[in-house]
Design a protein around this motif. Structure first.
Motif, mmCIF file in Angstrom:
data_model
loop_
_atom_site.group_PDB
_atom_site.id
_atom_site.type_symbol
_atom_site.label_atom_id
_atom_site.label_comp_id
_atom_site.label_asym_id
_atom_site.label_seq_id
_atom_site.Cartn_x
_atom_site.Cartn_y
_atom_site.Cartn_z
ATOM 1 N N UNK A 159 0.852 -1.196 0.000
ATOM 2 C CA UNK A 159 0.000 0.000 0.000
ATOM 3 C C UNK A 159 0.887 1.245 0.000
ATOM 4 N N UNK A 160 0.465 2.273 -0.726
ATOM 5 C CA UNK A 160 1.271 3.494 -0.777
ATOM 6 C C UNK A 160 0.418 4.690 -1.158
ATOM 7 N N UNK A 161 1.017 5.858 -1.008
ATOM 8 C CA UNK A 161 0.394 7.131 -1.376
ATOM 9 C C UNK A 161 1.325 7.854 -2.329
ATOM 10 N N UNK A 162 0.769 8.464 -3.380
ATOM 11 C CA UNK A 162 1.543 9.337 -4.260
ATOM 12 C C UNK A 162 0.950 10.735 -4.162
ATOM 13 N N UNK A 163 1.809 11.724 -3.933
ATOM 14 C CA UNK A 163 1.382 13.118 -3.896
ATOM 15 C C UNK A 163 2.209 13.900 -4.914
ATOM 16 N N UNK A 164 1.603 14.957 -5.470
ATOM 17 C CA UNK A 164 2.341 15.738 -6.445
ATOM 18 C C UNK A 164 1.723 17.100 -6.688
ATOM 19 N N UNK A 165 2.532 17.999 -7.228
ATOM 20 C CA UNK A 165 2.051 19.305 -7.686
ATOM 21 C C UNK A 165 2.286 19.375 -9.181
ATOM 22 N N UNK A 166 1.294 19.863 -9.926
ATOM 23 C CA UNK A 166 1.402 19.851 -11.387
ATOM 24 C C UNK A 166 0.922 21.170 -11.970
ATOM 25 N N UNK A 167 1.396 21.441 -13.181
ATOM 26 C CA UNK A 167 0.984 22.622 -13.952
ATOM 27 C C UNK A 167 1.426 22.410 -15.383
ATOM 28 N N UNK A 168 0.501 22.543 -16.322
ATOM 29 C CA UNK A 168 0.825 22.285 -17.727
ATOM 30 C C UNK A 168 1.822 23.284 -18.289
ATOM 31 N N UNK A 169 1.867 24.492 -17.723
ATOM 32 C CA UNK A 169 2.814 25.499 -18.201
ATOM 33 C C UNK A 169 4.194 25.335 -17.574
ATOM 34 N N UNK A 178 6.640 14.983 -7.758
ATOM 35 C CA UNK A 178 5.808 13.849 -7.358
ATOM 36 C C UNK A 178 6.622 12.890 -6.490
ATOM 37 N N UNK A 179 5.988 12.435 -5.410
ATOM 38 C CA UNK A 179 6.644 11.538 -4.461
ATOM 39 C C UNK A 179 5.707 10.386 -4.109
ATOM 40 N N UNK A 180 6.294 9.227 -3.882
ATOM 41 C CA UNK A 180 5.539 8.095 -3.350
ATOM 42 C C UNK A 180 5.943 7.874 -1.898
ATOM 43 N N UNK A 181 4.947 7.762 -1.032
ATOM 44 C CA UNK A 181 5.168 7.507 0.392
ATOM 45 C C UNK A 181 4.812 6.060 0.688
ATOM 46 N N UNK A 182 5.798 5.281 1.099
ATOM 47 C CA UNK A 182 5.596 3.907 1.521
ATOM 48 C C UNK A 182 5.834 3.825 3.027
ATOM 49 N N UNK A 209 13.082 5.575 4.757
ATOM 50 C CA UNK A 209 12.428 6.202 5.909
ATOM 51 C C UNK A 209 11.148 5.439 6.199
ATOM 52 N N UNK A 210 10.959 5.043 7.408
ATOM 53 C CA UNK A 210 9.835 4.191 7.743
ATOM 54 C C UNK A 210 8.641 5.007 8.246
ATOM 55 N N UNK A 211 7.435 4.484 7.955
ATOM 56 C CA UNK A 211 6.217 5.003 8.546
ATOM 57 C C UNK A 211 5.565 6.178 7.844
ATOM 58 N N UNK A 212 6.101 6.631 6.701
ATOM 59 C CA UNK A 212 5.555 7.818 6.056
ATOM 60 C C UNK A 212 4.140 7.585 5.517
ATOM 61 N N UNK A 247 -3.288 13.465 -5.728
ATOM 62 C CA UNK A 247 -3.229 12.490 -4.641
ATOM 63 C C UNK A 247 -3.671 11.148 -5.176
ATOM 64 N N UNK A 248 -2.892 10.116 -4.865
ATOM 65 C CA UNK A 248 -3.248 8.756 -5.270
ATOM 66 C C UNK A 248 -3.050 7.822 -4.091
ATOM 67 N N UNK A 249 -4.058 7.020 -3.820
ATOM 68 C CA UNK A 249 -4.010 6.064 -2.713
ATOM 69 C C UNK A 249 -4.167 4.660 -3.260
ATOM 70 N N UNK A 250 -3.185 3.812 -2.949
ATOM 71 C CA UNK A 250 -3.264 2.397 -3.322
ATOM 72 C C UNK A 250 -3.434 1.579 -2.051
ATOM 73 N N UNK A 251 -4.560 0.903 -1.965
ATOM 74 C CA UNK A 251 -4.838 0.028 -0.829
ATOM 75 C C UNK A 251 -5.390 -1.292 -1.348
#
Length: 287
Positions: A159-169, A178-182, A209-212, A247-251
């Protein structure tokens, strides 16, 4: 099933019956780079049994893999400088269905050896499974070394979370973040293209890093957790070059995707607005 220990190379610190007290020094976490090999190569012979390989020359690369045109949505660099890096690949062997995975999670080095930790997962309850045989694999680039490499099986959640900031320009190699938190590490995806958020096509760097994952999961609003496998957009992110957050959540094999306008919009509850800020603050802390 991969054996607990598989070694390559020549030991820098040889230990034998007459020398059982070799001081290998402190263990140090070593970063590596995830390599989306299958975007540009196919395996010449898919192994039916678990296997780990070390590729340290172009000749070995050509012997084991066939180069093909890029098959991922964005271009990826297929070249490896073997004067600086080696390719490590691990294969779980043939599996009867989809839903299986093998993943290297961290690398530890001392004066004697390198240990690469990895985990395997099988299909989880509620996960959509196809009945086509699969060959799970994973590939990373590590700094060139002459030390033996040992593989150590661990027990982790996928299971993990992906967070990111985006802009087409946004332009530039590290513009979109973009980061994945495991629960065992943090991945930073490299050169993410606007609108192309299939993350197994990107190289990444890792930080142990554990527990993120478990920690950040506590900040997710109940209304987003309730979506369970859906995709939802709040506002109109990037419609006027204002960008947004991802935001992306994989469970348990289920993936939920959320896009949130950088501007506060009527469909964003107070909980979602606070969550948007939590994502931005976390990205800032990880830069």
């Amino acid at each position: 099933m991969l054996g607990l220990f598989i070694a390559f190379g020549i030991s820098a610190c040889s230990v034998n019956e007459n020398d059982l007290n070799v001081d290998c020094g402190a263990d140090v976490d070593v970063p590596f780079t995830g390599f989306p090999l299958l975007c540009n190569y196919s395996v010449k012979t898919l192994p039916n049994n678990p296997l780990a390989i070390l590729v340290n020359t172009q000749q070995k690369m050509d012997d084991n893999f066939t180069k093909h045109a890029n098959s991922c949505p964005v271009a990826s660099d297929p070249n490896i400088d073997f004067t600086k890096n080696y390719l490590i690949g691990i294969f779980a062997g043939v599996k009867a269905t989809s839903g299986y995975e093998i993943k290297m999670t961290s690398m530890i080095e001392n004066n004697c050896e390198i240990v690469i930790n990895f985990y395997e997962k099988g299909p989880q309850a509620g996960e959509s499974i196809s009945q086509t045989p699969t060959y799970p694999s994973d590939f990373i680039l590590i700094p060139k070394t002459s030390k033996p490499i040992i593989f150590n099986r661990t027990v982790e959640t996928s299971d993990n979370i992906i967070i990111g900031s985006f802009a087409s320009m946004c332009t530039g190699g590290d513009c979109q973040k973009f980061f994945q938190l495991n629960d065992f590490n943090i991945l930073k995806f490299l050169n993410v293209a606007s609108g192309s958020y299939t993350f197994d096509q990107y190289k990444y760097t890792n930080t142990t890093k554990r527990g993120e994952y478990a920690l950040f999961l506590k900040s997710v609003p109940a209304e987003i957790l309730a979506l369970k496998g859906q995709t939802k957009t709040y506002g109109s992110p990037d419609s006027a070059d204002q960008g947004g957050v991802y935001f992306q959540l994989r469970q348990a094999g289920t993936i939920t995707k959320i896009y949130i306008d950088n501007n506060d919009t009527a469909d964003q509850s107070e909980a979602v607005k606070l969550f948007k800020k939590a994502i931005k603050d976390k990205i800032t802390s990880l830069k």
